[in-house]
Design an enzyme around this catalytic site. Structure first.
Site, PDB file in Angstrom:
ATOM      1  N   ASP A  46       0.854  -1.190   0.000  1.00  0.00           N
ATOM      2  CA  ASP A  46       0.000   0.000   0.000  1.00  0.00           C
ATOM      3  C   ASP A  46       0.895   1.247   0.000  1.00  0.00           C
ATOM      4  O   ASP A  46       2.112   1.145   0.179  1.00  0.00           O
ATOM      5  CB  ASP A  46      -0.911  -0.073   1.252  1.00  0.00           C
ATOM      6  CG  ASP A  46      -2.151   0.796   1.119  1.00  0.00           C
ATOM      7  OD1 ASP A  46      -2.449   1.265   0.006  1.00  0.00           O
ATOM      8  OD2 ASP A  46      -2.847   0.994   2.144  1.00  0.00           O
ATOM      9  N   HIS A  47       0.268   2.420  -0.190  1.00  0.00           N
ATOM     10  CA  HIS A  47       0.970   3.726  -0.244  1.00  0.00           C
ATOM     11  C   HIS A  47       2.463   3.704   0.069  1.00  0.00           C
ATOM     12  O   HIS A  47       2.861   3.556   1.227  1.00  0.00           O
ATOM     13  CB  HIS A  47       0.332   4.694   0.748  1.00  0.00           C
ATOM     14  CG  HIS A  47      -1.087   5.008   0.443  1.00  0.00           C
ATOM     15  ND1 HIS A  47      -1.454   5.993  -0.426  1.00  0.00           N
ATOM     16  CD2 HIS A  47      -2.235   4.430   0.877  1.00  0.00           C
ATOM     17  CE1 HIS A  47      -2.769   6.032  -0.504  1.00  0.00           C
ATOM     18  NE2 HIS A  47      -3.279   5.089   0.268  1.00  0.00           N
TER      19      HIS A  47
ATOM     20  N   GLY B 131      -9.074   6.363   7.458  1.00  0.00           N
ATOM     21  CA  GLY B 131      -9.409   6.476   8.883  1.00  0.00           C
ATOM     22  C   GLY B 131     -10.913   6.441   9.115  1.00  0.00           C
ATOM     23  O   GLY B 131     -11.654   5.868   8.325  1.00  0.00           O
TER      24      GLY B 131
ATOM     25  N   GLY C 182     -10.010   4.402   1.419  1.00  0.00           N
ATOM     26  CA  GLY C 182     -10.868   4.905   2.497  1.00  0.00           C
ATOM     27  C   GLY C 182     -12.225   4.220   2.526  1.00  0.00           C
ATOM     28  O   GLY C 182     -13.255   4.859   2.710  1.00  0.00           O
TER      29      GLY C 182
ATOM     30  N   THR D 261      -9.131   0.472   8.197  1.00  0.00           N
ATOM     31  CA  THR D 261      -9.544   0.859   9.553  1.00  0.00           C
ATOM     32  C   THR D 261     -10.450  -0.183  10.203  1.00  0.00           C
ATOM     33  O   THR D 261     -10.248  -0.555  11.368  1.00  0.00           O
ATOM     34  CB  THR D 261     -10.235   2.241   9.510  1.00  0.00           C
ATOM     35  OG1 THR D 261      -9.320   3.168   8.909  1.00  0.00           O
ATOM     36  CG2 THR D 261     -10.597   2.723  10.899  1.00  0.00           C
TER      37      THR D 261
HETATM   38 ZN   LIG Z   1      -5.200   4.596   0.694  1.00  0.00          ZN
END
Ligand SMILES: [Zn+2]
Length: 285
Positions: free
Chosen positions: A82-83, A182, A210, A234
């Site tokens: 990821d990122h 988040g 997200g 999350t």
């Molecule tokens: Zn992301």
């Protein structure tokens, strides 16, 4: 089966309009819940790691966990980073057996994002590894980056088109469409019109970042509009913690760790199966 490449999975998902869940896993038990949940739903799945989590456990242990979990099931499991802004980390993931990685140059000015993404693109194409790239700014917190939700910058359609022309073999493209990482503080505002414009002009599967906190309707509209990779982080993290905490509350005198590990596994696996059902990827393996 062996760890699978992400690109063909997502291509099929986009054309058949379902979403493949991409879970940010935390440790072995978390990865086990994700892979077993996918197996029970006969769904393709993406196991993804944040740079922070890789720094905690190391490249090889994680690749070994996912390899052995993937070997134990007959649904396709992709291993994704990821990122990431660091080409060194990307290189090490490729060497350790990751089948796809994300280069996130979204904080850079547009032309610089293109030139930096180009370096990651060359690296991944040479290794036969899939690449995810991002433009615009997705709201919320991810690792140490913070973008206020109301300041989240949507990706411009002409920039999406120009960006993707440079990277025709991108496995998945992540334009900012109003979602945030988040926990959402208000009701998330997704720019559906923008998403529709992007998907009608860009042929690459879209990643929805997200995902935690979106409604059933929001998921399904995004997936119908071309989002093929749906990131869930999350929710899974909270279940990772609650699996332990709930049992501790119920049985404060229990001192044996294995029931905690099993309770955590069951709670996370339940969440994984719910998301797969919601995204329409059940039975698509
Ligand atoms: Zn992301």
């Amino acid at each position: 089966m062996a760890i699978s490449p992400m690109k063909p999975m997502l291509k099929q998902a986009r054309s058949e309009k379902y979403g493949i869940a991409a879970f940010n896993v935390i440790d072995y038990n978390s990865a086990r819940a994700v892979v077993d949940g996918a197996q029970e739903m006969s769904a393709p799945i993406i196991v993804q790691l944040s740079v922070k989590t890789i720094r905690l456990w190391g490249f090889k242990p994680i690749a070994d966990w996912v390899r052995s979990l993937s070997d134990s099931v007959d649904v396709p499991v992709a291993l994704h980073l990821d990122h990431c802004k660091d080409l060194g980390v990307i290189r090490r993931c490729i060497d350790a057996g990751w089948t796809s990685v994300m280069f996130d140059g979204s904080a850079l000015p547009f032309q610089e994002n293109i030139s930096q993404t180009k370096l990651a693109y060359e690296l991944t194409m040479a290794a036969g590894v899939g690449l995810e790239a991002e433009i615009g700014a997705i709201g919320g917190t991810e690792d140490d980056k913070f973008v206020a939700e109301d300041e989240a910058i949507l990706a411009a359609v002409d920039e999406c088109v120009e960006f993707c022309q440079h990277f025709p073999d991108l496995a998945v493209f992540a334009p900012a469409i109003g979602t945030a990482h988040g926990v959402y503080k208000g009701k998330p505002k997704i720019a559906y019109d923008r998403l529709a414009e992007i998907t009608s002009s860009v042929d690459i599967p879209i990643a929805l970042h997200g995902g935690t906190g979106l409604s059933t309707e929001q998921f399904s509209r995004c997936i119908q509009s071309g989002c093929a990779k749906v990131n869930i982080s999350t929710m899974h993290k909270l279940q990772f913690i609650d699996g332990f905490a709930d049992l501790r509350k119920q049985k404060p005198d229990l001192g044996e760790p294995i029931p905690f590990i099993e309770a955590q596994y069951e709670l996370m696996k339940k969440g994984v199966k719910e998301m797969i059902a919601l995204f329409g990827s059940q039975g698509k393996a």
